[in-house]
Design an enzyme around this catalytic site. Structure first.
Site, short mmCIF file in Angstrom:
data_model
loop_
_atom_site.label_atom_id
_atom_site.label_comp_id
_atom_site.label_asym_id
_atom_site.label_seq_id
_atom_site.Cartn_x
_atom_site.Cartn_y
_atom_site.Cartn_z
N ASP A 411 25.78 -27.68 4.01
CA ASP A 411 25.78 -27.72 2.55
C ASP A 411 25.62 -26.29 2.03
O ASP A 411 24.76 -25.53 2.50
CB ASP A 411 24.63 -28.59 2.05
CG ASP A 411 24.73 -28.83 0.54
OD1 ASP A 411 25.37 -29.82 0.17
OD2 ASP A 411 24.16 -28.00 -0.22
N GLU A 454 30.12 -29.64 -2.26
CA GLU A 454 29.96 -28.49 -1.37
C GLU A 454 29.42 -28.90 -0.01
O GLU A 454 28.95 -28.07 0.77
CB GLU A 454 29.01 -27.46 -2.00
CG GLU A 454 27.58 -27.94 -2.18
CD GLU A 454 27.34 -28.65 -3.51
OE1 GLU A 454 26.21 -28.69 -3.96
OE2 GLU A 454 28.32 -29.20 -4.08
#
Length: 553
Positions: A411, A454
């Site tokens: 992430d 993301e």
């Protein structure tokens, strides 16, 4: 003309007749008409030889032998004419013993009667030129008259058969029999003229010369031009009316007959050769060397060949060998059908099939692309969550080392700040750069996935915990090393990663993802920009100092 000149003329005639008989004998296996020619020409040679003996010698012995030789030879000629006519009308006919015996009786009886002193005068007395050159008066007896009637009856019967066959024949066979009839009339007319001229008891019997001409024409027609080698049964009812081209070829490859359809076909192939000019010529000449070469090179399938004998002209060709009752080859019948239209349709269908196959392949390609796009993230090109679910639903433990499967979840740290400060296009640029790095780091069998936003994930089949942590560290360092230029500023981003391994950290695919997520949350909570493995202590970044964060952070 002097007796010696007559003897020389008849000697030449005898030699020609014998040579013709020998040639016919050599070709007797092709048609029985050749055997009949042998008989006829042997009789003519004997007849001419008797005249040579009479005019060249002139002795008493010669004069005594002449009537017997003459009558026997005439009977042989008459029998040969009869057999020849029967062979012409029906090439499959063969004389049985009874027929041969009946034909042999008359010449034998006449030869005996002409040789016996008691009956010789009943046949004929006086026989032409004596050795002194003084003409002897010839007197024809009643037995000679009976012989003449018999001979004309047999010859007449032969001519009737020929005329009937000529009347029912068509095409080339009608012309062939017409030639033979004209040749037969030459000998008959010559004999009639000779007898009329000898009614006063004087003159020379030149009948063998006329029959020699007849025999030569017959020999030329049968042996040279290949007449009568094949049986013309029902030709005019069948062959001339069928739409297929029918060609009759003799054993030497010479065209001896064709129907109207074949004539049209050959005109298309060789327009410079017209009609009857084709008969009697080699098939290669009338059809063209190219057509024959193409035909010979084509493999026969199911008894026929389909060939393109010239551009756009396709023929379906079948040929059948023909033999007589004894198995001797008579030639072959070639049947050709114009299948150009069918071939054009076939070619059109093949072209349509080819185009259809191309379209099917294109559709399959597009479908594969659509299927791939359905499992790909449109921004980064990585696989999406749908593909991940399919992989995990299949065999998640399909690795190469003890059914192990490692998962790395990644992430981006403070990614929202990049979007807020530099815009979503800058954020997309960062996401694509990270995707390229992850895609470059995967190996055969690995899977890089964008889960959304993301967040990313990498499946490592066969990897254990240590290997997965090393790979995660490489990815983390690679992301941190990339410098992005936005609005004149140098920007770096970092990632946090969680690692979990099946079966050490979970017993199922779903539990494995949950374990990796918990590790990721731990990495986020303990300072970001680090790798944490499920169940282990925190792993910090191996590079020091840590990369500069986004200035806005």
């Amino acid at each position: 003309m002097t007796p010696h000149r007559w003897a020389l003329l008849f000697a030449c005639a005898a030699v020609v007749a014998l040579v013709t008989a020998v040639l016919a004998w050599q070709r007797r296996d092709r048609t029985f008409a050749a055997t009949a020619l042998v008989v006829t020409m042997t009789g003519v040679a004997t007849w001419s030889g008797a005249s040579v003996l009479l005019y060249g010698n002139g002795s008493e012995t010669a004069r005594q032998l002449y009537p017997s030789l003459l009558m026997g030879a005439v009977g042989v000629v008459v029998g040969g004419i009869y057999v020849f006519a029967r062979a012409v009308v029906d090439p499959s006919w063969r004389p049985d013993r009874r027929t041969v015996g009946l034909l042999a009786i008359e010449p034998v009886v006449m030869a005996v009667l002409a040789a016996l002193p008691a009956t010789r005068a009943l046949v004929m007395s006086g026989n032409g030129l004596a050795g002194t050159g003084i003409e002897e008066q010839v007197t024809l007896g009643p037995i000679f008259g009976a012989h003449t009637l018999y001979s004309y009856a047999v010859i007449g019967l032969s001519y009737v058969r020929l005329v009937r066959r000529w009347w029912t024949a068509a095409g080339i066979f009608r012309r062939q029999i017409g030639v033979l009839l004209c040749a037969a009339l030459i000998g008959t007319i010559g004999n009639v003229v000779t007898i009329v001229l000898q009614l006063d008891g004087r003159g020379t019997d030149i009948t063998p010369l006329f029959f020699l001409v007849t025999g030569l024409i017959n020999a030329w027609a049968v042996l040279r031009l290949g007449f009568l080698r094949l049986v013309p049964i029902a030709r005019e009812q069948v062959v001339d009316t069928v739409p297929d081209a029918v060609l009759v070829i003799d054993p030497d490859g010479v065209l001896i007959d064709l129907n109207p359809a074949a004539d049209q076909l050959l005109t298309a192939l060789r327009p410079q050769l017209v009609g009857p000019d084709r008969i009697g010529r080699l098939l290669a000449e009338v059809a063209g060397e190219h057509a024959i070469a193409v035909l010979n090179r084509t493999e026969r399938l199911d008894g026929h060949r389909v060939v393109e004998v010239r551009p756009g002209l396709w023929l379906d060709v079948r040929d059948t060998l023909v033999s007589d009752a004894r198995g001797r080859a008579l030639g072959k019948i070639v049947v050709a059908r114009d299948v150009s239209e069918q071939e054009q349709r076939r070619a059109a269908v093949e072209e349509l099939n080819r185009q259809l196959a191309e379209r099917v392949r294109e559709i399959e390609r597009l479908r594969a692309e659509l299927a791939e796009e359905a499992v790909r993230d449109p921004l980064t090109g990585l696989h999406n969550r749908r593909h991940l679910d399919r992989v995990l639903a299949g065999d998640p433990g399909s690795g190469a080392h003890d059914d192990q499967l490692a998962v790395i979840t990644l992430d981006l740290d403070h990614f929202k700040t990049v979007n807020d400060r530099f815009g979503h296009m800058a954020g997309d640029t960062v996401l694509k750069a990270v995707a390229r790095l992850l895609q470059a780091s995967v190996r055969d069998g690995d899977t890089a996935v964008r889960l959304g936003g993301e967040e990313f994930l990498v499946l490592l089949p066969g990897a254990d915990r240590e290997q997965a942590v090393v790979r995660a560290e490489e990815m983390r360092r690679g992301v941190a090393a990339v410098v992005h230029a936005f609005a004149g500023e140098q920007v770096r981003v970092t990632v946090s990663a969680g690692v979990a391994v099946l079966p050490d950290d979970a017993a199922s695919a779903a539990a494995l993802l949950e374990a990796a997520d918990r590790a990721l949350y731990t990495a986020k909570a303990t300072g970001r920009d680090r790798v944490v493995a499920a169940g282990d202590a925190r792993h910090g970044p191996s590079d020091a100092p840590a990369p500069e964060p986004v200035p806005a952070v």
